[in-house]
Each structure stands twice: as C-alpha cells, then as structure tokens.
Design an enzyme around this catalytic site. Sequence first.
Site, PDB file in Angstrom:
ATOM      1  N   THR A 149     -19.251  60.649  15.419  1.00  0.00           N
ATOM      2  CA  THR A 149     -20.121  60.697  16.602  1.00  0.00           C
ATOM      3  C   THR A 149     -19.390  60.282  17.874  1.00  0.00           C
ATOM      4  O   THR A 149     -18.415  59.527  17.816  1.00  0.00           O
ATOM      5  CB  THR A 149     -21.321  59.741  16.362  1.00  0.00           C
ATOM      6  OG1 THR A 149     -21.993  59.512  17.588  1.00  0.00           O
ATOM      7  CG2 THR A 149     -20.874  58.381  15.843  1.00  0.00           C
ATOM      8  N   ASP A 150     -19.906  60.735  19.015  1.00  0.00           N
ATOM      9  CA  ASP A 150     -19.342  60.295  20.306  1.00  0.00           C
ATOM     10  C   ASP A 150     -19.704  58.837  20.606  1.00  0.00           C
ATOM     11  O   ASP A 150     -19.121  58.229  21.507  1.00  0.00           O
ATOM     12  CB  ASP A 150     -19.817  61.200  21.451  1.00  0.00           C
ATOM     13  CG  ASP A 150     -21.337  61.251  21.638  1.00  0.00           C
ATOM     14  OD1 ASP A 150     -22.076  60.629  20.842  1.00  0.00           O
ATOM     15  OD2 ASP A 150     -21.783  61.911  22.598  1.00  0.00           O
ATOM     16  N   GLU A 151     -20.664  58.273  19.825  1.00  0.00           N
ATOM     17  CA  GLU A 151     -21.126  56.913  20.140  1.00  0.00           C
ATOM     18  C   GLU A 151     -20.047  55.865  19.897  1.00  0.00           C
ATOM     19  O   GLU A 151     -20.140  54.743  20.394  1.00  0.00           O
ATOM     20  CB  GLU A 151     -22.412  56.595  19.358  1.00  0.00           C
ATOM     21  CG  GLU A 151     -23.483  57.637  19.645  1.00  0.00           C
ATOM     22  CD  GLU A 151     -24.881  57.285  19.176  1.00  0.00           C
ATOM     23  OE1 GLU A 151     -25.186  56.098  19.028  1.00  0.00           O
ATOM     24  OE2 GLU A 151     -25.667  58.224  18.981  1.00  0.00           O
ATOM     25  N   TYR A 175     -24.771  50.796  14.373  1.00  0.00           N
ATOM     26  CA  TYR A 175     -24.490  52.164  13.918  1.00  0.00           C
ATOM     27  C   TYR A 175     -23.122  52.630  14.418  1.00  0.00           C
ATOM     28  O   TYR A 175     -22.259  53.045  13.632  1.00  0.00           O
ATOM     29  CB  TYR A 175     -25.588  53.122  14.410  1.00  0.00           C
ATOM     30  CG  TYR A 175     -25.189  54.583  14.325  1.00  0.00           C
ATOM     31  CD1 TYR A 175     -24.958  55.188  13.090  1.00  0.00           C
ATOM     32  CD2 TYR A 175     -25.036  55.368  15.476  1.00  0.00           C
ATOM     33  CE1 TYR A 175     -24.584  56.532  13.002  1.00  0.00           C
ATOM     34  CE2 TYR A 175     -24.664  56.703  15.401  1.00  0.00           C
ATOM     35  CZ  TYR A 175     -24.436  57.279  14.158  1.00  0.00           C
ATOM     36  OH  TYR A 175     -24.055  58.600  14.080  1.00  0.00           O
ATOM     37  N   LYS A 179     -19.635  53.491  12.344  1.00  0.00           N
ATOM     38  CA  LYS A 179     -18.976  54.803  12.377  1.00  0.00           C
ATOM     39  C   LYS A 179     -17.547  54.651  12.913  1.00  0.00           C
ATOM     40  O   LYS A 179     -16.618  55.317  12.436  1.00  0.00           O
ATOM     41  CB  LYS A 179     -19.772  55.789  13.249  1.00  0.00           C
ATOM     42  CG  LYS A 179     -21.097  56.235  12.683  1.00  0.00           C
ATOM     43  CD  LYS A 179     -20.991  57.039  11.391  1.00  0.00           C
ATOM     44  CE  LYS A 179     -20.408  58.418  11.588  1.00  0.00           C
ATOM     45  NZ  LYS A 179     -20.467  59.225  10.323  1.00  0.00           N
ATOM     46  N   TYR A 232     -37.857  54.821  26.143  1.00  0.00           N
ATOM     47  CA  TYR A 232     -37.271  53.469  26.204  1.00  0.00           C
ATOM     48  C   TYR A 232     -36.765  53.180  27.623  1.00  0.00           C
ATOM     49  O   TYR A 232     -36.041  54.011  28.201  1.00  0.00           O
ATOM     50  CB  TYR A 232     -36.074  53.340  25.256  1.00  0.00           C
ATOM     51  CG  TYR A 232     -36.362  53.493  23.771  1.00  0.00           C
ATOM     52  CD1 TYR A 232     -37.658  53.496  23.247  1.00  0.00           C
ATOM     53  CD2 TYR A 232     -35.295  53.616  22.876  1.00  0.00           C
ATOM     54  CE1 TYR A 232     -37.880  53.625  21.881  1.00  0.00           C
ATOM     55  CE2 TYR A 232     -35.517  53.751  21.507  1.00  0.00           C
ATOM     56  CZ  TYR A 232     -36.814  53.756  21.028  1.00  0.00           C
ATOM     57  OH  TYR A 232     -37.030  53.897  19.672  1.00  0.00           O
TER      58      TYR A 232
HETATM   59  P1  NAD Z   1     -29.261  62.113   8.517  1.00  0.00           P
HETATM   60  O1  NAD Z   1     -29.642  60.681   8.603  1.00  0.00           O
HETATM   61  O2  NAD Z   1     -30.266  63.174   8.837  1.00  0.00           O
HETATM   62  O3  NAD Z   1     -28.727  62.447   7.046  1.00  0.00           O
HETATM   63  C1  NAD Z   1     -27.855  61.590   6.360  1.00  0.00           C
HETATM   64  C2  NAD Z   1     -27.819  62.043   4.898  1.00  0.00           C
HETATM   65  O4  NAD Z   1     -26.878  61.193   4.208  1.00  0.00           O
HETATM   66  C3  NAD Z   1     -29.152  61.914   4.186  1.00  0.00           C
HETATM   67  O5  NAD Z   1     -29.411  63.075   3.417  1.00  0.00           O
HETATM   68  C4  NAD Z   1     -28.955  60.698   3.269  1.00  0.00           C
HETATM   69  O6  NAD Z   1     -29.730  60.758   2.078  1.00  0.00           O
HETATM   70  C5  NAD Z   1     -27.470  60.788   2.986  1.00  0.00           C
HETATM   71  N1  NAD Z   1     -26.877  59.486   2.613  1.00  0.00           N
HETATM   72  C6  NAD Z   1     -27.048  58.292   3.234  1.00  0.00           C
HETATM   73  N2  NAD Z   1     -26.354  57.338   2.590  1.00  0.00           N
HETATM   74  C7  NAD Z   1     -25.704  57.945   1.568  1.00  0.00           C
HETATM   75  C8  NAD Z   1     -24.807  57.490   0.563  1.00  0.00           C
HETATM   76  N3  NAD Z   1     -24.451  56.209   0.480  1.00  0.00           N
HETATM   77  N4  NAD Z   1     -24.317  58.403  -0.319  1.00  0.00           N
HETATM   78  C9  NAD Z   1     -24.687  59.699  -0.265  1.00  0.00           C
HETATM   79  N5  NAD Z   1     -25.544  60.179   0.653  1.00  0.00           N
HETATM   80  C10 NAD Z   1     -26.037  59.314   1.567  1.00  0.00           C
HETATM   81  O7  NAD Z   1     -27.967  62.246   9.438  1.00  0.00           O
HETATM   82  P2  NAD Z   1     -27.471  63.476  10.335  1.00  0.00           P
HETATM   83  O8  NAD Z   1     -28.118  63.389  11.654  1.00  0.00           O
HETATM   84  O9  NAD Z   1     -27.553  64.716   9.529  1.00  0.00           O
HETATM   85  O10 NAD Z   1     -25.945  63.071  10.534  1.00  0.00           O
HETATM   86  C11 NAD Z   1     -24.938  63.513   9.618  1.00  0.00           C
HETATM   87  C12 NAD Z   1     -23.605  62.956  10.075  1.00  0.00           C
HETATM   88  O11 NAD Z   1     -23.324  63.402  11.405  1.00  0.00           O
HETATM   89  C13 NAD Z   1     -23.566  61.425  10.126  1.00  0.00           C
HETATM   90  O12 NAD Z   1     -22.305  61.006   9.661  1.00  0.00           O
HETATM   91  C14 NAD Z   1     -23.728  61.103  11.601  1.00  0.00           C
HETATM   92  O13 NAD Z   1     -23.086  59.891  11.934  1.00  0.00           O
HETATM   93  C15 NAD Z   1     -23.040  62.286  12.240  1.00  0.00           C
HETATM   94  N6  NAD Z   1     -23.506  62.663  13.584  1.00  0.00           N
HETATM   95  C16 NAD Z   1     -24.851  62.820  13.821  1.00  0.00           C
HETATM   96  C17 NAD Z   1     -25.265  63.225  15.092  1.00  0.00           C
HETATM   97  C18 NAD Z   1     -26.720  63.453  15.398  1.00  0.00           C
HETATM   98  O14 NAD Z   1     -27.079  63.696  16.566  1.00  0.00           O
HETATM   99  N7  NAD Z   1     -27.610  63.441  14.412  1.00  0.00           N
HETATM  100  C19 NAD Z   1     -24.322  63.456  16.110  1.00  0.00           C
HETATM  101  C20 NAD Z   1     -22.962  63.281  15.810  1.00  0.00           C
HETATM  102  C21 NAD Z   1     -22.567  62.890  14.542  1.00  0.00           C
HETATM  103  P1  TYD Z   2     -31.936  59.062  19.375  1.00  0.00           P
HETATM  104  O1  TYD Z   2     -32.537  60.407  19.120  1.00  0.00           O
HETATM  105  O2  TYD Z   2     -32.368  57.903  18.527  1.00  0.00           O
HETATM  106  O3  TYD Z   2     -30.351  59.261  19.317  1.00  0.00           O
HETATM  107  P2  TYD Z   2     -29.157  58.222  19.758  1.00  0.00           P
HETATM  108  O4  TYD Z   2     -29.708  56.868  19.872  1.00  0.00           O
HETATM  109  O5  TYD Z   2     -28.204  58.369  18.618  1.00  0.00           O
HETATM  110  O6  TYD Z   2     -28.620  58.764  21.062  1.00  0.00           O
HETATM  111  O7  TYD Z   2     -32.205  58.690  20.875  1.00  0.00           O
HETATM  112  C1  TYD Z   2     -31.800  59.534  21.934  1.00  0.00           C
HETATM  113  C2  TYD Z   2     -32.125  58.835  23.233  1.00  0.00           C
HETATM  114  O8  TYD Z   2     -33.552  58.730  23.357  1.00  0.00           O
HETATM  115  C3  TYD Z   2     -31.603  57.420  23.291  1.00  0.00           C
HETATM  116  O9  TYD Z   2     -31.183  57.144  24.626  1.00  0.00           O
HETATM  117  C4  TYD Z   2     -32.804  56.559  22.940  1.00  0.00           C
HETATM  118  C5  TYD Z   2     -33.955  57.370  23.482  1.00  0.00           C
HETATM  119  N1  TYD Z   2     -35.252  57.251  22.772  1.00  0.00           N
HETATM  120  C6  TYD Z   2     -36.423  56.996  23.474  1.00  0.00           C
HETATM  121  O10 TYD Z   2     -36.412  56.845  24.723  1.00  0.00           O
HETATM  122  N2  TYD Z   2     -37.589  56.894  22.788  1.00  0.00           N
HETATM  123  C7  TYD Z   2     -37.649  57.027  21.431  1.00  0.00           C
HETATM  124  O11 TYD Z   2     -38.764  56.892  20.849  1.00  0.00           O
HETATM  125  C8  TYD Z   2     -36.455  57.320  20.715  1.00  0.00           C
HETATM  126  C9  TYD Z   2     -36.457  57.476  19.211  1.00  0.00           C
HETATM  127  C10 TYD Z   2     -35.268  57.422  21.419  1.00  0.00           C
END
Ligand code: NAD
Ligand code: TYD
Length: 374
Positions: A149-151, A175, A179, A232
């Site tokens: 992630t970019d975070e 988080y 990562k 938020y």
């Molecule tokens: P998600 O939370 O929707 O899915 C995570 C999956 O991992 C779930 O199916 C969960 O059951 C599985 N999991 C959790 N712990 C596990 C373990 N110990 N062993 C096996 N499986 C396990 O997450 P996502 O949004 O699909 O993100 C996927 C990846 O992409 C993550 O690594 C996240 O950090 C990264 N990422 C997410 C975003 C975003 O905006 N969602 C952006 C950039 C990077």
């Molecule tokens: P989120 O979807 O949780 O992703 P991330 O924290 O990984 O960026 O949140 C996106 C943005 O929205 C973040 O700045 C937090 C904000 N947010 C709200 O303002 N209200 C909400 O109920 C949630 C879940 C997030």
Amino acid sequence: MTGSFSQSAPQICEDFMAILATGCAGFIGSNFVRSWLANDGETIINLDKLTYAGNTNNLADLRGDNRYHFVQGDIADEAMVSELLGKHQPRAIINFAAESHVDRSIGGPGEFIQTNIIGTFRLLEAARSYWSTLDTARQTAFRFLHVSTDEVYGSLEPNDPPFHEGSVYAPNSPYSASKAASDHLVRAWYHTYGLPVLTTNCSNNYGPFHFPEKLIPLVILNALDGKALPIYGDGQQVRDWLYVEDHCRGIAAALEGGTPGEVYNIGGRNEMSNLDVVHAICSILDEKRPRSDGRSYTQQITFVTDRPGHDRRYAIDARKIERELGWRPQESFATGIRKTIQWYLDNPQWVADVRSGAYRDWIEHNYTERTDHA
Ligand code: NAD
Ligand code: TYD
C-alpha cells in the site's frame, strides 16, 4: 500493452505454470482471480484464512472452473504452505493476504502484527525453501509478488510531490506500520537470499466486492438505507482512488514484466477529498435511485470524531510502472464510481450476506463511539 492482463512470462514447462495467490477471498484478490482467469490465465490456488473479510461468495461464479482451487488456511502456517507449494509447484506466489482496515488496526493491532508481519515472514520462508529446490531455469522464472500500500509512506502536505518508489517510509497507523514491516522483509529476502521478489505499493482501491467497512461501499449502502454518511473530522483528507481492476492489471503487469527486487507504485492520478468522494456518490445515487422525499442523499452527511493519527493526504507517482511496464489506468473516477454504484445496486443478495452479525457488531463498535459534529 496498456496494462492488459498478459501471461507472456517465459514458460518453463507445463508443470510449472500455476500461481499460488493468498487472500483472494477478499476484495482485491477476488477481483484479481476473476480477471486473471477471464484473460486465459493459468490455474490459481487461492489460500485464504477466511477472516471476517474473506468471503467465498466473492468467487462463487468460478465454482466448477477447474483452473481455480480454494484452500482454507493461514499464511503463517509454514508447514501447510510448504506442502501446498510442493504439491502444486507454482511459478509464482502473489501475497494479497492481510488485515487491511486502518480503523480495526487502531482498536486491535495484534492481528495486524500476526498476519501482516509474522504471516509474511512465514510465507517468505516457505517460498524460500520451495524455491531452493527448483532447478536453475525455474529459480530464474519464479516470482514472489507482495501486494502493498501507499500508506507505508505516511502522510503528504498539500503541496508535496506524490510518493515515488524512493520515498522514505513513515507509516502512522498500526496497519501501515505492519505493511511497512512486511515490505522490508520482502526486500531483505531478495537482497539476502536472492528470492526473486516484486513489491507493488498501490493507492486506495474501490470497485465491486469491496467490504462495506471501507468508505466508498459504506457510504453507498448507508445512503440507500437512509443512514448517516459518517465523515471523519473535516472530510478534507485526500486519497488517490484507483478502480480495482486497474490495480489488478498493474499487478499482472508487474508479475510478467517486473524486474526482481524492484518496487512499482500504482495509482490513478485521481486525488480527491473524502467529502468530494461522498458528494460524487450522493449525486449518482440521486440520479439512479432518488430518495422518496425528493431531497439529495447529501442530507445524510454527518461529521463525526476523527480517526486518531489520520493521514491527511496520499498521492502516487506511477510513472515507473507506466514507463517500464506500459501500465495505464483504464477507468477514471467518473466511470469507475458509476460502475461500482451500479454493482452494489445490482447485488443486494451479496450485500445482505456480508452484513452478518460480525459486521453489525463492528459498525456498532466503530460508530457509536464517534460523536456527531453536525
Ligand atoms: P481484504 O481485507 O478485503 O481481504 C484480505 C483477505 O486476506 C481476506 O480474504 C482474508 O480472509 C485474508 N486473510 C487475512 N489474514 C489471512 C491469513 N493470515 N492467511 C490467509 N489469508 C488471510 O483486503 P484487500 O482490500 O483485498 O487488500 C488486499 C491486499 O492489498 C492487502 O495486502 C492490502 O494491504 C493491499 N492493499 C489494499 C488496498 C485497498 O484500498 N483495499 C490498497 C493498496 C493495497
Ligand atoms: P478507508 O476506506 O478506511 O481507507 P484508508 O483508511 O485505508 O484510506 O478510508 C478512506 C478515507 O475515508 C480515510 O481518510 C478515512 C475516511 N473515512 C471516513 O471519513 N468515514 C468512514 O466512515 C470511513 C470508513 C472512512
């Protein structure tokens, strides 16, 4: 290539063609598997623990497709992962598995340390041990792709340039810290052991199958239910939103064309404040599913207590993956958010199924503790 799925990697032989992908019952992984197989990709084994975020319904349409195999298990179970690797002889591992929600990491960081750090470590060790048994041609072709992630780069000031691959790591939440730690482990396994790794750091994704604890699906569903749309703080935090399929294309491009040891940032050049995102959703819903009283869904916007340590701005400089791998996002926010909203309108059963008791408990826990700042 403009970032289409491409299975053009050197194929050593037919028994070295599968992919082990972890965490694909979640949001991004499930989208990846579907796109991969739709583009004639080879067999995928999905290893997923099925935490609250894992949902086998996300890939229900693939039941019966013999290129897709589901295994329930934990990436931290090194012996089990080693057995899977020995059995399926994959040419690559893609690690999506993680605990992914910042707000949950604030309330309970333990699972984040366990899966994102210890889990990645165990997975790397299983991968290293498997890789060491391969012949030289297979060792050269093998890839371990870590999805991050970019975070990890922390928070930008309004006029800072976007994050690039050399930006300093400065994570601010449990988080992002977990990562960041996993990214460092992946890097070290390349430099120390020569494991051919790739890391992708992507900005915020949105699209179908997004678990409704995250901003965009939460707002769509709360709006339709007549509930508050919780913002938020002041809602001026900025995220660089990318449609999930564009992220998946970027991962496929890195897998096939990326140089081992390299990092690729993926982002949509689409910075928006949270408040603007919520307004955009409301305006599309006003048009597609008007409220019965004729008023706008923006009426439901509610300002609530901010997230502690809330990062102010993320933005990605994706020029490296664009230049080196020919990747480009294919969706703008305007097109991607319409598709996403339509998907939630078209899939009420999926929504009903994910809003289980555990989901309701989380919503109650997270939002009753936040005071309204109307
Ligand atoms: P998600 O939370 O929707 O899915 C995570 C999956 O991992 C779930 O199916 C969960 O059951 C599985 N999991 C959790 N712990 C596990 C373990 N110990 N062993 C096996 N499986 C396990 O997450 P996502 O949004 O699909 O993100 C996927 C990846 O992409 C993550 O690594 C996240 O950090 C990264 N990422 C997410 C975003 C975003 O905006 N969602 C952006 C950039 C990077
Ligand atoms: P989120 O979807 O949780 O992703 P991330 O924290 O990984 O960026 O949140 C996106 C943005 O929205 C973040 O700045 C937090 C904000 N947010 C709200 O303002 N209200 C909400 O109920 C949630 C879940 C997030």
